[in-house]
Design a protein around this motif. Structure first.
Motif, PDB file in Angstrom:
ATOM      1  N   ASN A  55       0.785  -1.325   0.041  1.00 41.56           N
ATOM      2  CA  ASN A  55       0.030   0.126  -0.043  1.00 41.56           C
ATOM      3  C   ASN A  55       0.937   1.142  -0.175  1.00 41.56           C
ATOM      4  O   ASN A  55       0.521   2.222  -0.607  1.00 41.56           O
ATOM      5  CB  ASN A  55      -0.843   0.046   1.100  1.00 41.56           C
ATOM      6  CG  ASN A  55      -2.306  -0.582   0.957  1.00 41.56           C
ATOM      7  OD1 ASN A  55      -2.876  -0.220  -0.291  1.00 41.56           O
ATOM      8  ND2 ASN A  55      -2.971  -1.070   1.804  1.00 41.56           N
ATOM      9  N   ALA A  56       1.740   1.416   0.875  1.00 41.90           N
ATOM     10  CA  ALA A  56       2.906   2.489   0.957  1.00 41.90           C
ATOM     11  C   ALA A  56       3.419   2.697  -0.569  1.00 41.90           C
ATOM     12  O   ALA A  56       3.537   3.775  -0.957  1.00 41.90           O
ATOM     13  CB  ALA A  56       3.958   2.265   2.048  1.00 41.90           C
ATOM     14  N   LEU A  57       3.857   1.670  -1.130  1.00 39.91           N
ATOM     15  CA  LEU A  57       4.498   1.905  -2.468  1.00 39.91           C
ATOM     16  C   LEU A  57       3.693   2.361  -3.454  1.00 39.91           C
ATOM     17  O   LEU A  57       3.991   3.259  -4.277  1.00 39.91           O
ATOM     18  CB  LEU A  57       5.205   0.523  -2.928  1.00 39.91           C
ATOM     19  CG  LEU A  57       6.533   0.039  -2.438  1.00 39.91           C
ATOM     20  CD1 LEU A  57       6.763  -1.385  -2.420  1.00 39.91           C
ATOM     21  CD2 LEU A  57       7.687   1.007  -2.798  1.00 39.91           C
ATOM     22  N   VAL A  58       2.498   1.807  -3.556  1.00 38.15           N
ATOM     23  CA  VAL A  58       1.521   2.055  -4.561  1.00 38.15           C
ATOM     24  C   VAL A  58       0.984   3.711  -4.168  1.00 38.15           C
ATOM     25  O   VAL A  58       0.858   4.536  -5.238  1.00 38.15           O
ATOM     26  CB  VAL A  58       0.419   1.010  -4.533  1.00 38.15           C
ATOM     27  CG1 VAL A  58      -0.745   1.736  -5.529  1.00 38.15           C
ATOM     28  CG2 VAL A  58       0.805  -0.153  -4.929  1.00 38.15           C
ATOM     29  N   ALA A  59       0.740   3.942  -3.096  1.00 38.83           N
ATOM     30  CA  ALA A  59       0.108   5.212  -2.756  1.00 38.83           C
ATOM     31  C   ALA A  59       1.196   6.267  -3.237  1.00 38.83           C
ATOM     32  O   ALA A  59       0.853   7.639  -3.685  1.00 38.83           O
ATOM     33  CB  ALA A  59      -0.138   5.349  -1.269  1.00 38.83           C
ATOM     34  N   HIS A  60       2.477   6.032  -2.743  1.00 33.28           N
ATOM     35  CA  HIS A  60       3.646   6.938  -2.839  1.00 33.28           C
ATOM     36  C   HIS A  60       3.856   7.098  -4.466  1.00 33.28           C
ATOM     37  O   HIS A  60       4.090   8.300  -5.149  1.00 33.28           O
ATOM     38  CB  HIS A  60       4.919   6.626  -2.216  1.00 33.28           C
ATOM     39  CG  HIS A  60       5.769   7.908  -2.184  1.00 33.28           C
ATOM     40  ND1 HIS A  60       5.737   8.641  -1.382  1.00 33.28           N
ATOM     41  CD2 HIS A  60       7.121   8.095  -2.888  1.00 33.28           C
ATOM     42  CE1 HIS A  60       6.866   9.756  -1.765  1.00 33.28           C
ATOM     43  NE2 HIS A  60       7.626   9.017  -2.698  1.00 33.28           N
ATOM     44  N   THR A  61       3.914   6.204  -5.085  1.00 35.65           N
ATOM     45  CA  THR A  61       3.972   6.074  -6.695  1.00 35.65           C
ATOM     46  C   THR A  61       2.790   6.830  -7.392  1.00 35.65           C
ATOM     47  O   THR A  61       3.106   7.483  -8.511  1.00 35.65           O
ATOM     48  CB  THR A  61       4.491   4.683  -7.060  1.00 35.65           C
ATOM     49  OG1 THR A  61       5.261   4.034  -6.393  1.00 35.65           O
ATOM     50  CG2 THR A  61       4.592   4.685  -8.624  1.00 35.65           C
ATOM     51  N   LEU A  62       1.828   6.342  -7.030  1.00 36.55           N
ATOM     52  CA  LEU A  62       0.459   7.214  -7.722  1.00 36.55           C
ATOM     53  C   LEU A  62       0.514   8.443  -7.342  1.00 36.55           C
ATOM     54  O   LEU A  62       0.177   9.138  -8.273  1.00 36.55           O
ATOM     55  CB  LEU A  62      -0.749   6.402  -7.263  1.00 36.55           C
ATOM     56  CG  LEU A  62      -0.903   4.769  -8.011  1.00 36.55           C
ATOM     57  CD1 LEU A  62      -2.334   4.165  -7.383  1.00 36.55           C
ATOM     58  CD2 LEU A  62      -0.625   4.680  -9.276  1.00 36.55           C
TER      59      LEU A  62
END
Length: 67
Positions: A55-62
Motif C-alpha cells: 500500500n505504501a509503495l502504490v500510494a507514494h508512486t501514484l
C-alpha cells in the motif's frame, strides 16, 4: 521530525525485500494495472510484499505520478 506517510516505510521495504524504492516504483509504473488496490494485490501476490508495504509503495508512486 522524521519522514511521515508512505515514505516512512521505505527503509524497511528496501531492507526486507532487497530492492531499491526506485525499482519498485518502476515496476508499478510499468505495470498495465492502474488501480491502487489492483497494484497492491499484484505486489503482494507476485512479489511477496506485505499489505502495508504494498500500500505504501502504490500510494507514494501514484501520488508522484499525479503531481
Amino acid at each position: 521530525m522524521g519522514v511521515k506517510g508512505p515514505a516512512s516505510y521505505f527503509p524497511s521495504i528496501e531492507q526486507k525485500y532487497g530492492r531499491p524504492i526506485a525499482e519498485w516504483q518502476q515496476l508499478i509504473t510499468d505495470s498495465p494495472l492502474t488501480k491502487h488496490m489492483e497494484l497492491a494485490a499484484w505486489l503482494k501476490s507476485e512479489h511477496g510484499l506485505g499489505h502495508g508495504h504494498a500500500n505504501a509503495l502504490v500510494a507514494h508512486t501514484l501520488a508522484d505520478a499525479g503531481s
